[in-house]
Motif scaffolding. Structure first.
Motif, PDB file in Angstrom:
ATOM      1  N   LYS A   1       0.791  -1.325   0.099  1.00 58.07           N
ATOM      2  CA  LYS A   1      -0.024  -0.068  -0.061  1.00 58.07           C
ATOM      3  C   LYS A   1       0.704   1.174  -0.035  1.00 58.07           C
ATOM      4  O   LYS A   1       0.396   2.278  -0.614  1.00 58.07           O
ATOM      5  CB  LYS A   1      -0.745  -0.027   1.123  1.00 58.07           C
ATOM      6  CG  LYS A   1      -2.141   0.723   1.173  1.00 58.07           C
ATOM      7  CD  LYS A   1      -3.145   0.360   0.316  1.00 58.07           C
ATOM      8  CE  LYS A   1      -4.391   1.310   0.126  1.00 58.07           C
ATOM      9  NZ  LYS A   1      -5.255   0.908  -0.762  1.00 58.07           N
TER      10      LYS A   1
ATOM     11  N   ASN B   1       1.455   3.204  -3.410  1.00 58.08           N
ATOM     12  CA  ASN B   1       0.712   3.766  -4.194  1.00 58.08           C
ATOM     13  C   ASN B   1      -0.161   4.708  -3.420  1.00 58.08           C
ATOM     14  O   ASN B   1      -1.451   5.196  -4.002  1.00 58.08           O
ATOM     15  CB  ASN B   1      -0.282   2.889  -5.089  1.00 58.08           C
ATOM     16  CG  ASN B   1      -0.858   1.739  -4.219  1.00 58.08           C
ATOM     17  OD1 ASN B   1      -1.178   1.952  -3.183  1.00 58.08           O
ATOM     18  ND2 ASN B   1      -0.870   0.443  -4.904  1.00 58.08           N
ATOM     19  N   CYS B   2       0.022   5.021  -2.151  1.00 57.64           N
ATOM     20  CA  CYS B   2      -1.004   5.706  -1.402  1.00 57.64           C
ATOM     21  C   CYS B   2      -0.324   6.434  -0.196  1.00 57.64           C
ATOM     22  O   CYS B   2       0.698   6.035   0.230  1.00 57.64           O
ATOM     23  CB  CYS B   2      -2.154   5.108  -0.825  1.00 57.64           C
ATOM     24  SG  CYS B   2      -1.697   4.110   0.634  1.00 57.64           S
ATOM     25  N   HIS B   3      -0.676   7.341   0.413  1.00 58.38           N
ATOM     26  CA  HIS B   3      -0.107   8.263   1.441  1.00 58.38           C
ATOM     27  C   HIS B   3      -0.435   7.360   2.676  1.00 58.38           C
ATOM     28  O   HIS B   3      -1.277   6.777   3.063  1.00 58.38           O
ATOM     29  CB  HIS B   3      -0.765   9.499   1.848  1.00 58.38           C
ATOM     30  CG  HIS B   3      -0.338  10.552   0.716  1.00 58.38           C
ATOM     31  ND1 HIS B   3       0.933  10.982   0.424  1.00 58.38           N
ATOM     32  CD2 HIS B   3      -1.140  11.222  -0.089  1.00 58.38           C
ATOM     33  CE1 HIS B   3       0.968  11.932  -0.405  1.00 58.38           C
ATOM     34  NE2 HIS B   3      -0.383  12.036  -0.660  1.00 58.38           N
ATOM     35  N   CYS B   4       0.967   7.065   3.357  1.00 53.98           N
ATOM     36  CA  CYS B   4       1.012   6.480   4.732  1.00 53.98           C
ATOM     37  C   CYS B   4       2.076   7.099   5.708  1.00 53.98           C
ATOM     38  O   CYS B   4       3.057   7.804   4.775  1.00 53.98           O
ATOM     39  CB  CYS B   4       0.927   4.824   4.600  1.00 53.98           C
ATOM     40  SG  CYS B   4       2.427   4.311   3.756  1.00 53.98           S
TER      41      CYS B   4
ATOM     42  N   SER C   1       5.541   6.254   3.705  1.00 55.35           N
ATOM     43  CA  SER C   1       5.592   6.935   2.397  1.00 55.35           C
ATOM     44  C   SER C   1       5.943   8.169   2.469  1.00 55.35           C
ATOM     45  O   SER C   1       6.873   9.042   1.765  1.00 55.35           O
ATOM     46  CB  SER C   1       4.601   6.715   1.312  1.00 55.35           C
ATOM     47  OG  SER C   1       3.538   7.191   1.892  1.00 55.35           O
TER      48      SER C   1
ATOM     49  N   PHE D   1      -2.313   4.751   8.302  1.00 55.56           N
ATOM     50  CA  PHE D   1      -3.180   5.163   7.237  1.00 55.56           C
ATOM     51  C   PHE D   1      -4.042   6.174   7.210  1.00 55.56           C
ATOM     52  O   PHE D   1      -4.604   6.871   6.465  1.00 55.56           O
ATOM     53  CB  PHE D   1      -3.629   4.001   6.420  1.00 55.56           C
ATOM     54  CG  PHE D   1      -2.582   3.085   6.017  1.00 55.56           C
ATOM     55  CD1 PHE D   1      -2.140   3.140   4.503  1.00 55.56           C
ATOM     56  CD2 PHE D   1      -2.216   2.003   6.638  1.00 55.56           C
ATOM     57  CE1 PHE D   1      -1.318   2.221   4.306  1.00 55.56           C
ATOM     58  CE2 PHE D   1      -1.501   0.981   6.199  1.00 55.56           C
ATOM     59  CZ  PHE D   1      -0.856   1.190   4.983  1.00 55.56           C
TER      60      PHE D   1
END
Length: 242
Positions: free
Chosen positions: A35, A38-41, A44, A223
């Motif tokens: 995850k 490809n997404c904000h967490c 990342s 998340f």
């Protein structure tokens, strides 16, 4: 095959709880890693901050403050690595006093009866988890050491190195720093899930509930938390709490 069938039949709830726990523990690690691509967490977003940090480092002549920050991070990881050794020592002591521990837990309401072999198996699972955490913490510690060396060996702005090469150095150092942070994070997750394993000594259903609870807390923090919102957007309300 018949002894195995009898064992599974008599201990199906224990086996189910263990399988559910492994799915939560390993499944979440795989999910969060995928995850993060490809997404904000937290993982990342913090990597982006580290890249910005190392980009600034490449344009500074004096990097004492940056080395100090890395040292502070190393001390935090070192504390958990040392604590893990102490926890393992305590678990090994309990392993040698299984019968006393069974008697103590047996007085807890809703506690299921467990044989000595079952208790020792549960303790071995817990010991295995803390050994895994220890390896993650020590590897994180070494990676922070590598980060320090890479910062020390990075070219100075006065050397006239082209911007592209400076950014290449910054990217590599940021990646190494993120690898260290991710391994530290894996060690912390193991601590969280180890708290769930403690419920296994009381009741397999409690063990399953706690595993799901830890999974929910980790997902929310990484998340969906206000901390992540604050990191992503400067418009977040600073009074929000995690």
């Amino acid at each position: 095959m018949e002894p195995l069938y009898l064992f599974l039949h008599e201990n199906w709830s224990q086996v189910l709880a263990l399988v559910w726990f492994l799915m939560c523990f390993k499944g979440y690690n795989l999910y969060s890693k995928a995850k993060a691509k490809n997404c904000h967490c937290l993982s990342s977003v913090m990597h982006a901050y580290r890249l910005d940090w190392m980009t600034q480092v490449m344009h500074r002549e004096v990097r004492i403050a940056d080395a100090t920050v890395i040292s502070n991070l190393e001390r935090g990881v070192s504390f958990f690595a040392s604590s893990t050794i102490l926890i393992l020592a305590g678990l090994m002591t309990v392993l040698g006093s299984t019968e006393k521990a069974i008697d103590i837990v047996g007085d807890i309401p809703f506690a299921t009866h467990a044989t000595k072999a079952e208790w020792e198996l549960k303790l071995l699972v817990l010991i295995g988890m803390f050994i895994y955490a220890f390896f993650k913490f020590t590897w994180s510690l070494r990676q922070y050491g590598f980060t320090s060396v890479m910062i020390g060996g990075a070219p100075m702005p006065s050397e006239g190195v082209v911007e592209k090469e400076l950014m290449s150095h910054a990217n590599r150092i940021a990646i190494m720093s993120s690898l260290a942070a991710n391994n530290f994070n894996l060690g912390l997750r193991t601590y969280y899930f180890s708290m769930a394993v403690l419920g296994w000594f009381i009741n397999p259903w409690l063990f399953m509930a706690l595993s799901g609870g830890v999974l929910f807390v980790l997902y929310r923090r990484e998340f969906k938390s206000a901390t992540l919102l604050q990191l992503v957007s400067s418009q977040a309300d600073p009074m929000q709490k995690d």
